[in-house]
Design a protein around this motif. Structure first.
Motif, short mmCIF file in Angstrom:
data_model
loop_
_atom_site.label_atom_id
_atom_site.label_comp_id
_atom_site.label_asym_id
_atom_site.label_seq_id
_atom_site.Cartn_x
_atom_site.Cartn_y
_atom_site.Cartn_z
N PRO A 44 -63.51 -30.29 24.14
CA PRO A 44 -63.71 -28.97 24.77
C PRO A 44 -65.10 -28.80 25.36
N GLY A 45 -66.05 -29.64 24.93
CA GLY A 45 -67.43 -29.51 25.37
C GLY A 45 -68.11 -28.37 24.60
N PRO A 46 -69.42 -28.35 24.55
CA PRO A 46 -70.29 -29.42 25.02
C PRO A 46 -70.19 -30.67 24.14
N HIS A 53 -59.83 -19.44 20.16
CA HIS A 53 -60.38 -19.67 21.52
C HIS A 53 -59.16 -19.92 22.41
N GLN A 92 -59.26 -21.76 25.89
CA GLN A 92 -59.52 -23.19 25.77
C GLN A 92 -58.22 -23.94 25.45
N ARG A 148 -67.04 -12.95 24.04
CA ARG A 148 -67.27 -13.99 23.02
C ARG A 148 -68.16 -13.38 21.95
N PRO A 154 -73.82 -18.34 23.02
CA PRO A 154 -74.04 -19.14 24.24
C PRO A 154 -72.75 -19.75 24.79
N SER A 155 -72.75 -19.97 26.08
CA SER A 155 -71.60 -20.61 26.73
C SER A 155 -72.02 -21.13 28.10
N THR A 156 -71.50 -22.26 28.48
CA THR A 156 -71.62 -22.73 29.87
C THR A 156 -70.26 -22.67 30.53
N ARG A 157 -69.29 -23.42 29.96
CA ARG A 157 -67.96 -23.55 30.60
C ARG A 157 -67.19 -22.24 30.68
N THR A 158 -67.05 -21.58 29.52
CA THR A 158 -66.16 -20.41 29.46
C THR A 158 -66.72 -19.27 30.30
N1 CP Z 1 -65.55 -25.19 25.35
C1 CP Z 1 -66.40 -24.14 25.40
O1 CP Z 1 -66.09 -23.04 24.92
O2 CP Z 1 -67.57 -24.41 26.02
P1 CP Z 1 -68.73 -23.33 26.25
O3 CP Z 1 -69.28 -22.97 24.89
O4 CP Z 1 -69.74 -24.00 27.13
O5 CP Z 1 -68.12 -22.12 26.89
#
Ligand code: CP
Length: 322
Positions: free
Chosen positions: A272-274, A144, A147, A114, A61-65
């Motif tokens: 880095p989130g989340p 990563h 990031q 990823r 899963p990912s939102t930002r990347t």
């Molecule tokens: N920092 C980071 O990789 O966030 P995501 O998992 O939302 O991509």
């Protein structure tokens, strides 16, 4: 390293042609990426990659990347596809490399990948050949790089320097791909005061790097720091018995408004989130004036544009409108 014992992500002139990890990126490449990201933040060429197709393959899963690579590609004029992994033929057993070969046959030139396996993305780059570009969007607990690059960009943008900064990284350094890449990047840009802070079982016992010191008390670990970088506490650490509870972690290592006063008055907080509110940090810190967390997200877009742009610049086989 590749089977030829050279960093496969660089060409013979030390220019970036894939982005797999930060450990073997020379300072010149990191500086060039930061400069390009800063330029793109002001103005970017919206047709630079108009002849290319970018495929996002996220097996985790990912939102930002995912979103920022996808938007970065589109803003530079590329066609971008986000492969829906659960409904793709990988669910019928198609291998990762055959999936990439199939998409390369459909004229995708960039692959943002990823994957949960350490080294999986480098293995793809070694196997598939140099007619496509591979970008690591996070592999296992290994790396990563995008990031770390966006984090370095954010630090440089905020302080306008790397010299004489003190950076404290708090949390699960042992299992974190973000921490591994960030530590390597901080070393390359010359940051000499680096502290890692956390419970004994979430930190490596020793570091080969003499610039890194280990702390098990938050207050001492962030004292007079310029940058307090918090890592996400992953739920599996509790399942593995490494952390008794989120509350116990917050009580000892959670950054509150009061505890942040141990750092310098103008210190910044990064993550880095989340984020897990009430675990790594409280709302006052997450949303406070010292937080750069959403700035990191924004800068991620421009750093990811810079990564794709720089790779294209050094590859005659990737068509651009430069
Ligand atoms: N920092 C980071 O990789 O966030 P995501 O998992 O939302 O991509």
């Amino acid at each position: 390293m590749s089977r030829h014992n050279l960093p496969i992500q660089l060409n013979s002139e030390n220019n970036i042609i894939h982005c797999l990890e930060i450990q073997t990126l020379p300072l010149s490449v990191i500086e060039a990426l930061i400069a390009e990201a800063a330029q793109f933040l002001k103005k970017y060429p919206d047709n630079l990659l108009k002849k290319i197709t970018v495929a996002n393959l996220f097996f985790e899963p990912s939102t930002r990347t995912l979103t920022s690579f996808s938007l970065a590609a589109r803003k530079l004029g590329a066609t971008a596809i986000d492969l829906n992994i659960p409904s793709s033929s990988t669910s019928k057993g198609e291998s990762l490399i055959d999936t990439l070969r199939t998409l390369a046959a459909l004229e995708c030139q960039y692959f943002i990948v990823r994957h949960s396996d350490n080294g999986a993305v480098t293995k793809i780059a070694e196997t598939i050949g140099n007619h496509v570009a591979i970008i690591n969007a996070g592999d296992g607990s290994h790396a990563h790089p995008s990031q770390a690059l966006l984090d370095l960009f954010t630090i440089k943008e905020h302080f306008n320097r790397f010299d004489n900064l003190s950076v404290s990284i708090v949390g699960d350094v042992l299992h974190s791909r973000v921490a591994k890449s960030l530590l390597a990047g901080l070393k390359t840009v010359g940051i000499k005061k680096i502290r890692v802070v956390g419970p004994k079982n979430l930190l490596p016992k020793t570091f080969a790097d003499e610039n890194i010191t280990v702390y098990h008390e938050l207050e001492a670990g962030i004292k007079e720091a310029d940058v307090v970088y918090l890592l996400r506490l992953q739920k599996e650490r509790m399942q593995d018995g490494l952390v008794p509870s989120f509350d116990a972690y917050f009580n000892k290592f959670g950054v509150t408004g009061e505890r942040l006063k141990y750092a310098k008055p103008n210190a910044v907080v990064m993550h880095p989130g989340p984020i897990n509110r009430g675990v790594e940090l409280d709302d006052v810190v997450a949303d406070g004036r010292q937080s750069l967390i959403l700035k990191q997200v924004k800068n991620g877009l421009y750093m990811r544009m810079a990564i794709m742009s720089k790779i294209a610049q050094h590859r005659a086989d990737i068509p651009t409108c430069r």
